[in-house]
Structures are given as structure tokens and as C-alpha cells.
Design a protein around this motif. Sequence first.
Motif, mmCIF file in Angstrom:
data_model
loop_
_atom_site.group_PDB
_atom_site.id
_atom_site.type_symbol
_atom_site.label_atom_id
_atom_site.label_comp_id
_atom_site.label_asym_id
_atom_site.label_seq_id
_atom_site.Cartn_x
_atom_site.Cartn_y
_atom_site.Cartn_z
ATOM 1 N N GLY A 70 1.062 -0.833 0.260
ATOM 2 C CA GLY A 70 -0.015 -0.146 0.404
ATOM 3 C C GLY A 70 0.668 1.137 0.114
ATOM 4 N N GLY A 71 2.424 1.191 -0.473
ATOM 5 C CA GLY A 71 2.884 2.170 -0.066
ATOM 6 C C GLY A 71 4.201 3.200 -1.264
ATOM 7 N N VAL A 72 4.760 3.441 -1.503
ATOM 8 C CA VAL A 72 5.265 4.589 -2.795
ATOM 9 C C VAL A 72 7.239 3.747 -2.298
ATOM 10 C CG1 VAL A 72 3.843 5.628 -3.284
ATOM 11 C CG2 VAL A 72 5.650 6.148 -1.708
ATOM 12 N N SER A 73 7.140 3.056 -0.839
ATOM 13 C CA SER A 73 8.820 2.644 -1.294
ATOM 14 C C SER A 73 9.339 1.607 -1.632
ATOM 15 C CB SER A 73 8.931 2.206 0.455
ATOM 16 O OG SER A 73 8.594 3.080 1.713
ATOM 17 N N LEU A 74 10.898 1.215 -2.379
ATOM 18 C CA LEU A 74 10.891 0.554 -3.322
ATOM 19 C C LEU A 74 12.109 -0.574 -2.834
ATOM 20 C CD1 LEU A 74 11.687 3.639 -6.296
ATOM 21 C CD2 LEU A 74 9.094 1.927 -5.787
ATOM 22 N N ASP A 131 15.703 4.087 4.066
ATOM 23 C CA ASP A 131 14.380 4.382 3.412
ATOM 24 C C ASP A 131 14.764 6.007 2.668
ATOM 25 O OD1 ASP A 131 12.243 4.131 1.737
ATOM 26 O OD2 ASP A 131 10.919 3.576 2.822
ATOM 27 N N ASP A 132 14.331 5.730 1.595
ATOM 28 C CA ASP A 132 13.396 7.781 1.460
ATOM 29 C C ASP A 132 13.079 8.091 2.243
ATOM 30 O OD1 ASP A 132 13.695 10.058 -0.169
ATOM 31 O OD2 ASP A 132 12.724 9.070 -1.783
ATOM 32 N N GLY A 177 14.844 -3.358 5.274
ATOM 33 C CA GLY A 177 13.517 -3.829 5.936
ATOM 34 C C GLY A 177 13.254 -2.663 6.490
ATOM 35 N N GLY A 178 12.330 -2.443 6.431
ATOM 36 C CA GLY A 178 10.805 -1.763 6.617
ATOM 37 C C GLY A 178 9.744 -1.806 8.159
#
Length: 258
Positions: free
Chosen positions: A25-29, A43-44, A248-249
Motif C-alpha cells: 500500500g505504499g511507495v517505497s522501493l 529508506d527515502d 527492511g522496513g
Amino acid sequence: MELHDWLRPDWRASGTQAFMTTRQGGVSLNGWHSLNLGRSVGDDPAAVAENRRRVAEAIGATPVFLKQMHGTRVVRLAPSLAVPGLEPEPADASISLDPALACAVMAADCMPVLFAAPGGVGAAHAGWRGLSAGVLDNTVQALCEATGCEPAQVQAWMGPCIGPAAFEVGADVLEAFGAAAVQEDQPHFRYQANAAGQPRWRADLVGLARQRLQSLGLTDIHGGHWCTFSDPERFFSYRFEQTRHQPGGRMAAVIRLT
């Protein structure tokens, strides 16, 4: 807003809205694909900000994230803690009696626990350190004191965490929970030496948390059905990603009054 495959507590807590995010559901790559909510994992920052905006839109309030320390401090949310750009409050749990402020805790193997009481909600980050030291105890106490309710009126939901098949621990973890580090199975700890023959145990974090909640007087306890480590396509898992030397997030469990 579409909640993708996010989890919803299976309780009957009227007057609340709650969910637990997943990777989707997000925009991270790259390794943070796609809904990483952690600001300190490489992460950005712009992607994290957009991901947090999406969580805020989904919950319909301002989620107040904390600077989690694996401790036991609980904060009561107030507008002063939700100022944009403010350094997060160092704590591992929060409660809210304000529908405009949502409790939010991040996790990626540790257990997130959401609480709903008459007139208030709460969220706690319960890894083994915080759980053994009393973070759930302190959260229930703070919520009961703030709302005037009894522990039996509080509902709890345990979100995804590392499961007992994957959670290998040493004697220090058993001792933190008051268990004897004997080389045999015990309640919530299964003995299994590692490949080098060193004594290790497989810890049941869900069982330990449920036992603690019940000892506090809670009877309405839900969730605890998911292992982050064994389902890395759906959940972020710190231990899984460490074994593969991958970034990892962080996911978040979020709750507010409506």
C-alpha cells in the motif's frame, strides 16, 4: 481509502477504528517495498512521509508515532505531541482519549498490542524486553486510570510478531521472564540446542503476552495468529531480513476513538 491486505482487529470494540499495516500500500522501493513507515532504516524520507500520510488518511486522524526504546514508558497523547516536525516522544506505548489523535506503534518482529476501553484507546510495542519489564502492565494501568474503567473492561488485540518456530533465544530471555534456564521444555519456551550444540529455546511471544494480559485481569483478548518471519512477502521481519543482509522496513498498528 483501500486498506490492501492490512489487518483489522476481530473484536467488538465500538467507537474505535483500528488496523495493522503490512508491506502493501505504499511507495517505497527495493527492500522497503512498499509501505515502510520507519524513518531510521535507510529508506527515502519522502517515501516514508507519503506512506505515513496514507496511514493518517486511512485512520482519519493524526497518528502519533513514538521513539521506541524497548522500554515501558507510556504517554498520554495531547495536541502538543502531534506538532509536525517535532521529535517523537521516547516511549513504547501511548493512550488517547482524543478522537483526533491516534495511537501508533511500529513493529517488524516485536509484538504490537492494541487496546480499547470505554472512552479510550491505547497501543504498546512489546518485544521481549518491554514485555518482560511491564510495558503491557503500564499501558493497561494508564488506560484504566485515564478512563476510570476496570481491566476486565479493556479489550486487547495482538498483532503479527515473530512466531515460536523462528524466535530462538538464549538464557537471558528466560531469566527476564523469571523462567529457569534449564535444558528442557517449559511453558512458552521450547528447548532446542543450535547447530553448535549451544543451549537455545524457542520462545512463544504470543503465549507470554496472553499470559501477562490475563494476569492483569483482561479476559477479552484477540489476535496473535501471524508470524512475521515465516511470511516475509506480507510482513516486514527484522530477523528474516538480517539473515539475508537485506534492508527492511517497519509496519504500524494504529487505533483511535471515533
